[in-house]
Design a protein around this motif. Structure first.
Motif, short mmCIF file in Angstrom:
data_model
loop_
_atom_site.label_atom_id
_atom_site.label_comp_id
_atom_site.label_asym_id
_atom_site.label_seq_id
_atom_site.Cartn_x
_atom_site.Cartn_y
_atom_site.Cartn_z
N ALA A 160 0.83 -1.20 0.00
CA ALA A 160 0.00 0.00 0.00
C ALA A 160 0.87 1.25 0.00
O ALA A 160 1.89 1.32 0.70
N LEU A 161 0.45 2.24 -0.78
CA LEU A 161 1.07 3.56 -0.75
C LEU A 161 0.58 4.31 0.49
O LEU A 161 -0.32 3.85 1.20
N ALA A 166 -3.71 3.57 5.81
CA ALA A 166 -4.70 3.47 6.90
C ALA A 166 -5.77 2.45 6.55
O ALA A 166 -6.23 1.68 7.42
N GLU A 167 -6.18 2.42 5.28
CA GLU A 167 -7.19 1.46 4.84
C GLU A 167 -6.68 0.03 4.98
O GLU A 167 -7.39 -0.84 5.48
N LEU A 168 -5.43 -0.21 4.56
CA LEU A 168 -4.88 -1.55 4.67
C LEU A 168 -4.76 -1.97 6.14
O LEU A 168 -5.07 -3.11 6.50
N GLY A 201 8.00 3.89 -2.58
CA GLY A 201 6.62 4.33 -2.46
C GLY A 201 5.77 3.51 -1.52
O GLY A 201 4.66 3.93 -1.15
N VAL A 202 6.25 2.34 -1.10
CA VAL A 202 5.46 1.48 -0.22
C VAL A 202 5.49 2.03 1.21
O VAL A 202 6.57 2.26 1.78
N ALA A 203 4.33 2.24 1.79
CA ALA A 203 4.23 2.73 3.17
C ALA A 203 4.07 1.58 4.16
O ALA A 203 4.59 1.63 5.28
N VAL A 204 3.34 0.54 3.76
CA VAL A 204 3.10 -0.60 4.62
C VAL A 204 2.67 -1.78 3.76
O VAL A 204 2.20 -1.60 2.63
N ALA A 205 2.87 -2.98 4.27
CA ALA A 205 2.47 -4.20 3.57
C ALA A 205 1.79 -5.13 4.56
O ALA A 205 2.03 -5.07 5.77
N SER A 206 0.91 -5.99 4.06
CA SER A 206 0.27 -7.01 4.89
C SER A 206 0.54 -8.37 4.28
O SER A 206 0.48 -8.54 3.05
N TYR A 207 0.84 -9.34 5.15
CA TYR A 207 1.21 -10.67 4.68
C TYR A 207 0.42 -11.73 5.44
O TYR A 207 0.36 -11.71 6.67
N ARG A 479 -13.36 -3.77 -0.22
CA ARG A 479 -12.25 -2.91 -0.65
C ARG A 479 -11.15 -3.70 -1.34
O ARG A 479 -10.38 -3.14 -2.13
N ASN A 480 -11.02 -4.99 -1.03
CA ASN A 480 -9.91 -5.78 -1.56
C ASN A 480 -10.35 -6.65 -2.73
O ASN A 480 -10.45 -7.86 -2.62
N ILE A 481 -10.64 -6.01 -3.85
CA ILE A 481 -10.94 -6.74 -5.09
C ILE A 481 -9.69 -6.73 -5.95
O ILE A 481 -9.09 -5.69 -6.19
N VAL A 482 -9.26 -7.92 -6.40
CA VAL A 482 -8.04 -8.04 -7.22
C VAL A 482 -8.44 -8.37 -8.64
O VAL A 482 -9.21 -9.29 -8.86
#
Length: 482
Positions: A160-161, A166-168, A201-207, A479-482
């Motif tokens: 996520a940028l 915050a959304e992620l 550009g990546v602010a945060v990631a979820s795994y 929100r998480n449609i790929v």
């Protein structure tokens, strides 16, 4: 008593509340019929299972499932697995494409994740992951080899940028609340875990730490199909071309409405002028991308505009490409299903430096759905620049193959449609998953079978996904449609 509760429901001063009451009672009469069938099927009765002519569907069935993809066969399996008396239900699955060459199930990327924003989607995928881990306990067939769906537990990695961070993080909070194991990674942690990623550009990631990855779609579909058929489900190859419908006019607080039910399903046999009418109690619309067309055959959405009869099932086919490329120096065995900030995604495919991925086109760039031809320029112009930016070694990748398949895309809110129609009393939907249907098929098939057999959802509550939201205009947004 069923009719009384129906009339009381329509006496409610709130039309929408009345519609909900009406919807909850739609299945009741059919459940009563099923219970009578249970009694008739006890030892000593003269009831027999299918008596069919080879190549034709049976003349009568309790449940006709239109669509032989993973959703249709999941419903068929669960109906037989949950029926309280063996051979109590006559279930037939009708599929128009014997080759499955254009089936959405087998043309998908095969991913499974819990990283959604809606609790209901998280719950369905959590249950489905459990089902896949224990698949032989459910779908194993005596004297046949164990099922191997090649479940690879490498997880999903969402980037996520800053403007979506915050959304992620909120999504992860919801996922953890529902029991999913998901971790948050800073750019530094991300770089340490996966040195091949450019974190610009990546602010945060979820795994996803468990229950996420990918598997073989055809193996799951075939496992459902073989098990259901071993339990007595009838498979029929043919195309549903029309319904025989009866209807009645009833005065409601919204004015006079037409309620109808499907009495016969007319099945055209492949490469033949012959057709078979199948008398039925319930019809399950599992036609995927073609669900709207099937619904229109039952009169759904063909009424005057701005009326209930005119509300369409908002599910249509959307073409999506999948590309396979080779990069000998690419990410190794720890490569997850990575979803970039741009929406581009990829995963490892095997162990030979091959990768699989794509990107959903922008709304204004939706490709023509008349065929499944692949636009290779879409990869070169839209996908490859994103991939090469995020994974620099992909600068030198080489595309090996590609294919296209259809999403059953819900244009209203990109979420499933589960349950009955408020006016066509005996048509139920399991469609509109917009790309996350394969992974949720074990759970979705189970909850719909519960609704049919018991008149209510039991495993998890899915009322939010009913057709009624199209009447009220209330979207259920994921929100998480790929």
């Amino acid at each position: 008593p069923v009719e009384c509760s129906f009339l009381v429901g329509w006496g409610d001063p709130s039309p929408l509340r009345a519609l909900e009451v009406r919807t909850r009672t739609l299945i009741s009469k059919e459940v009563v019929k099923f219970r009578k069938k249970l009694k008739d099927s006890l030892p000593g009765s003269d009831w027999n299972p299918f008596g069919t002519t080879k190549g034709l569907p049976p003349e009568r069935a309790d449940v006709v499932i239109v669509g032989g993809g993973v959703m249709g066969w999941s419903v068929a399996y669960w109906l037989k697995a949950l029926e309280p008396q063996r051979d109590a239900l006559r279930v037939v699955v009708i599929e128009k494409d014997p080759t499955y060459s254009q089936a959405s199930t087998v043309l998908s990327a095969g991913g499974i994740r819990q990283q959604f924003s809606l609790p209901e989607n998280i719950q369905m995928s959590l249950y489905s992951a459990f089902f896949l881990r224990t698949i032989n306990e459910h779908l194993g067939v005596v004297n046949e080899p164990p099922i191997d769906i090649q479940f690879n537990h490498s997880g999903y990695l969402f980037l996520a940028l800053e403007d979506r961070a915050a959304e992620l993080e909120e999504n992860v909070r919801i996922q953890r609340t529902e029991g999913a194991e998901v971790s948050l990674l800073s750019p530094a942690q991300l770089k340490k875990k996966y040195p091949w990623i450019n974190t610009d550009g990546v602010a945060v990631a979820s795994y996803g730490l468990e229950n996420e990855g990918w598997f073989d779609p055809w193996s799951l579909l075939n496992a459902f199909r073989r098990k259901a058929m071993s339990m007595g489900v009838c498979q029929c190859f043919g195309e549903v071309v029309s319904f025989t419908i009866s209807s009645r006019e009833i005065m409601t607080p919204e004015g006079e409405l037409t309620f109808s039910r499907i009495n016969y399903v007319r099945v055209q046999m492949p490469n033949s002028v012959e057709y078979q009418p199948v008398e039925c109690s319930l019809v399950v619309n599992a036609a995927g991308p073609w669900s709207q067309k099937l619904a229109e055959m039952a009169g759904i959405g063909i009424g005057p505009p701005n009326t209930q009869e005119g509300i369409k099932l908002p599910v249509e086919p959307r073409k999506r490409y999948i590309f396979v490329w080779h990069c000998p120096d690419g990410p190794g065995l720890d490569c997850p299903m990575l979803v970039d900030t741009t929406g581009a995604y990829f995963r490892r495919e095997g162990v030979g430096g091959n990768y699989l991925g794509s990107l959903s086109p922008a709304e204004e760039e939706e490709p023509d759905i008349q065929d499944l031809e692949v636009d290779h320029n879409f990869f070169q112009e839209k996908i490859w620049p994103y991939l090469a930016h995020r994974v620099p070694v992909f600068e030198s990748l080489k595309v090996k193959s590609a294919w296209a398949g259809y999403y059953d895309y819900n244009t209203f809110d990109q979420n499933a449609v589960l349950g009955p129609h408020p006016l066509v009393e005996n048509m139920l939907f399991i469609t509109g998953f917009s790309g996350h249907g394969l992974q949720q098929s074990p759970a979705a098939g189970k909850v719909l079978a519960e609704l049919i057999l018991n008149g209510k959802f039991s495993t998890t509550h899915m009322e939010k996904f009913s057709f009624n939201r199209f009447v009220s205009g209330e979207q259920v947004l994921e929100r998480n449609i790929v």
